[in-house]
Design an enzyme around this catalytic site. Structure first.
Site, PDB file in Angstrom:
ATOM      1  N   ASP A 525       0.832  -1.208   0.000  1.00  0.00           N
ATOM      2  CA  ASP A 525       0.000   0.000   0.000  1.00  0.00           C
ATOM      3  C   ASP A 525       0.866   1.257   0.000  1.00  0.00           C
ATOM      4  O   ASP A 525       2.081   1.212   0.229  1.00  0.00           O
ATOM      5  CB  ASP A 525      -0.911  -0.028   1.246  1.00  0.00           C
ATOM      6  CG  ASP A 525      -2.219   0.714   1.030  1.00  0.00           C
ATOM      7  OD1 ASP A 525      -2.330   1.473   0.046  1.00  0.00           O
ATOM      8  OD2 ASP A 525      -3.140   0.527   1.851  1.00  0.00           O
ATOM      9  N   ASP A 587     -10.782   2.186  -3.314  1.00  0.00           N
ATOM     10  CA  ASP A 587     -11.286   1.964  -1.959  1.00  0.00           C
ATOM     11  C   ASP A 587     -12.804   2.030  -1.930  1.00  0.00           C
ATOM     12  O   ASP A 587     -13.409   1.707  -0.911  1.00  0.00           O
ATOM     13  CB  ASP A 587     -10.700   3.008  -0.990  1.00  0.00           C
ATOM     14  CG  ASP A 587      -9.297   2.643  -0.547  1.00  0.00           C
ATOM     15  OD1 ASP A 587      -8.855   1.507  -0.825  1.00  0.00           O
ATOM     16  OD2 ASP A 587      -8.628   3.490   0.079  1.00  0.00           O
TER      17      ASP A 587
END
Ligand code: NAG
Ligand code: NAG
Ligand code: NAG
Ligand code: NAG
Ligand code: NAG
Ligand code: NAG
Ligand code: NAG
Ligand code: NAG
Ligand code: NAG
Ligand code: NAG
Length: 766
Positions: A525, A587
């Site tokens: 990430d 997301d």
């Protein structure tokens, strides 16, 4: 000038000498008379059989269905563009340049291959060099060329690859005799994918330092014609929204200055004929194989030509080039299709699956996964994650992923205010070590199978919390500019990955965790943009460092399935795909939003590369509650399907539906991973978005069909399939059969009782 010509012809004869017809054509253009149309000689008839053909100083690059032509202007040594479009053979007429002695000099009134600055071309340059004396004029003239079978690697940068059979490379050598700067333009042709991959390197052959202020990976000038441009814009949780607009006179463009390719604009551009649709018309696609700040410029100049440039962002370059040093640009892939925007996308998908993604998982079935984040967040211990893994296994999940929160000793990662940078398992959460927890989880078996559960782990290695041992020891490793405040985002700072010691630290931290336990998946990430850099060139230096780290770790751990992520799709780009075969798309897991995001992302990136998860309702980003089947069907259009929820906390009906959805996802997965994708109807145009995937041999297809709003007392649309064999007979969901021609020209109709309806339909050749 004649010296240059002779030298070039001498080299050219080694490769291909196809007669003197092009010289005739050149003559016609420079006298400003009517051009000679389509001269075809016996030798020129063979021109299409070869990917790179050189005739004197005329260059032809050919794919199965496209040609790209340019030649050297013998007056100036400049390269002039002649054609980029459908296949042509034989001589083509050169552009007629009216002999006007106006404000704009000759270089500004022609179509140029690699425009430099300062000699009368007032459009955006592909290269701007600040010479040691301070001026920014340059004059890069043609010298010679080489043809190479295959494709050389790009030093330190991700790049498409192929064997001698797949790809041929033309290198054109340019030289500025006034400032002793050399530039090599590289063009690699993948004929099967109608793709040209371009990059440039610039070498300072002089004694004094120079500064590269702008350097595009590629530039192309289109003739006077109307064009639309298509790009992908967005923001966090709203990535990849398709934007189409007319190319107007003047400059229109976009880019990223965030340090990453970013959610804001993707490093992709399409130019299309204004009448082009998903399935018809000319489309040119451009995709930068790069993850850093970039710039895309489209300029329709005073003469009506359209120039398109893609490359490093000039605002974050200022690259010092000392004596003897070279800078190499990232590469830019260009494809050409006559089958509309969909045809363009399929060329990118095929090329990227076969010649960009290095992972052995590129076209292998992906394990259905469950990620702990939306279920547990930061609140867990060894027994609660074991329980979640057990529940996952019972549903048929094959890979359990432990997200944020597992690390930090002195500054444990209990929330987002501490621990980043300290890549050691939290001893309170794992009193017997991480490997103990991993061993118990990987001993579980997916329901009713002998498949052992795999274990995956989340990392964010480019970041540091000030609240960490790492920052205490190395505050200088965090990016900063002098005494300006180090602005925190999400309580974190960015490590200066340009520094070799930081690269080595990341390599060591990640490899020691991966070697310590049976970890076969990594989610990498990256959750903030870069600002306050020590110098504008830091952005590109950072990327070179990051690629070194990616290359090192993926080479060391080829059996790990790596997934890229940057707050969702903040780094969904072809640079990351070289190393990681899949990327978390957004997301935002709301399935209606996801149809738009995934269809947008698929303009350039293969569906195999998209991570897509079924999450709980109401959705965390939008608050919307969608049926579990709709959520599942949208997510299984991504190559990596997963769940992002706690099975114990969802309604029992939804939970009961999960095993069926998981096995359906596993059934469609091979076609999603390797098949061709057709966007049959778009969410921005229709209440019934539809996507079809079809195997390369057209024997198996799967249709995803959705209804967004209810449809009361109104006829239903037919959905027409594409890419089938018209004469073959296909079964539809195993119960009825139709010919390919009926399925493509009449179509199928579906009835939905409610809003948010969805269908997954199997079509199989009999
Ligand atoms: C350039 O080429 C044209 C056409 O072949 C020719 O007429 C002209 O003399 C050439 N000019 C120079 C400077 O070589
Ligand atoms: C290229 O052209 C051939 C025939 O000219 C056609 O069969 C093929 O489908 C085309 N390929 C693409 C990708 O358009
Ligand atoms: C290169 O430039 C020098 C002057 O800087 C000039 O004397 C020479 O002729 C030029 N050579 C060529 C090939 O243009
Ligand atoms: C520049 O690129 C060309 C083509 O890839 C290559 O042959 C050459 O070695 C490169 N030059 C340098 C100095 O890296
Ligand atoms: C000139 O370039 C060299 C090599 O990159 C560099 O070490 C040096 O600092 C530069 N000098 C100046 C004055 O920028
Ligand atoms: C783990 O957490 C659960 C739930 O909070 C708790 O019941 C359990 O006692 C904890 N186990 C350990 C070993 O701390
Ligand atoms: C496993 O098999 C049992 C017994 O046939 C069945 O009840 C259960 O639903 C199956 N689980 C999955 C995930 O397929
Ligand atoms: C630093 O981390 C510790 C441990 O997680 C926490 O208790 C403390 O509040 C954090 N301090 C700051 C300034 O965020
Ligand atoms: C990875 O980097 C380390 C140094 O950090 C080096 O020792 C090792 O050889 C590299 N491995 C690969 C595969 O590049
Ligand atoms: C095929 O049969 C299934 C039930 O067996 C049904 O749900 C489906 O709608 C049928 N499909 C078509 C296209 O008739």
């Amino acid at each position: 000038m004649s010296q240059i010509m002779q030298k070039a012809v001498a080299t050219a004869s080694l490769i291909a000498l196809l007669g003197s017809t092009s010289a005739v054509a050149a003559q016609s253009s420079s006298n400003g008379q009517l051009p000679i149309l389509g001269i075809l000689t016996d030798t020129l008839a063979h021109i299409h059989s070869s990917a790179v053909v050189v005739d004197g100083t005329t260059f032809a690059l050919n794919g199965d269905n496209f040609s790209y032509r340019f030649h050297v202007d013998n007056e100036t040594g400049d390269l002039w563009s002649d054609h980029f479009g459908a296949s042509v053979t034989g001589d083509i007429p050169f552009e007629n340049v009216p002999a006007v002695n106006g404000w704009v000099g000759m270089p500004g009134r022609v179509r140029r291959e690699f425009p430099d600055q300062g000699r009368g071309d007032f459009r955006i340059p592909a290269i701007r060099i600040r010479q040691s004396e301070g001026y920014t004029v340059s004059d890069l003239q043609y010298q010679s060329y080489d043809v190479i079978q295959g494709k050389p690697e790009l030093p330190g940068l991700p790049a498409t690859f192929g064997t001698d059979k797949d790809v041929t490379t033309l290198v054109v050598h340019l030289y500025d005799n006034y400032s002793t700067v050399a530039a090599d333009l590289s063009y690699s042709v993948f004929p099967k994918y109608d793709a040209i991959v371009r990059s440039v390197n610039v070498t300072n052959k002089g004694k004094d330092n120079i500064t590269i202020e702008a350097l595009a990976s590629m530039s192309v000038d289109f003739p006077y014609q109307d064009l639309d441009m298509i790009s992908l814009r967005g923001d966090w949780a709203r990535e990849a929204h398709r934007e189409r607009r007319k190319v107007e006179y003047g400059i229109q463009g976009f880019g990223s200055s965030t340090g990453y390719s970013s959610h804001l604009h993707n490093p992709f551009l399409a130019l299309v004929d204004p009448t082009a649709t998903e399935s018809r018309g000319e489309a040119w696609g451009f995709s930068l194989v790069y993850t850093g700040s970039f710039s895309v410029d489209v300029e329709k100049g005073s003469q009506g030509f359209t120039r398109a440039l893609l490359g490093l962002n000039p605002n974050q370059l200022s690259w010092n080039l000392g004596s003897g040093e070279t800078i190499t640009t990232p590469e830019c892939v260009s494809v050409y299709s006559q089958s509309g925007v969909g045809g363009m996308s399929r060329l990118f998908h095929g090329l990227y699956r076969n010649h960009l993604i290095k992972s052995k998982f590129a076209m292998k079935d992906r394990p259905v996964l469950l990620n702990s984040w939306e279920g547990l967040g930061f609140n867990y211990n060894e027994s609660t994650i074991y329980n979640l893994a057990q529940e996952s296994a019972d549903l048929g999940i094959k890979l359990f992923v432990l997200d944020d929160g597992w690390f930090g000793d002195k500054y444990p990662r209990l929330s987002d205010n501490a621990g980043l940078g300290d890549w050691v398992p939290n001893p309170d959460r794992f009193p017997d070590g991480l490997d103990h927890a991993v061993n118990s989880i990987t001993a579980l078996k997916a329901a009713n199978t002998s498949t052992k559960l795999r274990f995956g782990l989340w990392f964010e290695p480019e970041m540091v919390n000030p609240n960490s041992s790492l920052y205490r020891e190395h505050p200088d490793w965090a990016l900063h500019a002098g005494s300006y405040p180090r602005t925190e985002r999400r309580n974190q700072l960015v490590l200066n990955v340009a520094l070799p010691e930081v690269q080595d630290f990341i390599i060591k931290s990640v490899s020691s965790i991966l070697s310590s336990a049976d970890i076969t998946y990594v989610k990498w990430d990256n959750n903030r943009g870069i600002h306050e850099t020590p110098s504008p060139s830091t952005d590109h230096e950072y990327m070179l460092g990051m690629y070194r780290v990616f290359n090192n770790l993926t080479t060391q751990f080829p059996d790990v399935l790596w997934e890229g992520c940057a707050s969702g799709g903040g780094r969904f780009d072809a640079g990351v795909l070289q190393y990681f075969p899949q990327i978390w798309t957004s997301d935002d897991t709301d399935a209606v939003e996801r149809i738009t995001i995934q269809m947008g992302t698929s303009l350039v990136y293969p569906p195999s590369a998209m991570g897509a998860h079924l999450s709980a309702v109401p959705n965390q980003q939008t608050g919307r509650s969608l049926p579990v089947a709709f959520r599942g069907h949208v997510a299984m259009m991504g190559g990596s399907f997963g769940l992002e929820l706690d099975p114990a906390e969802i309604p029992s009906d939804d939970k009961a539906a999960l095993p069926g959805l998981i096995s359906l996802a596993e059934k469609v997965n091979p076609i999603i991973l390797t098949g061709d994708m057709y966007r049959l109807s778009l969410p921005e145009d229709s209440n019934w978005p539809a996507v079809q995937f079809i195997s390369q041999d057209a024997s198996q297809a799967v249709l995803f069909y959705f209804q967004i709003n209810p449809n009361i007392n109104h006829a239903l649309p037919w959905v027409k399939l594409q890419g089938l064999d018209p004469k073959a007979i296909y079964s539809v969901d195993g119960n009825v059969t139709y010919s390919g021609s009926v399925l493509m020209n009449v179509g199928l109709q579906f009835v939905f009782e409610t809003d948010y309806g969805s269908q997954v339909v199997f079509i199989e050749k009999q």
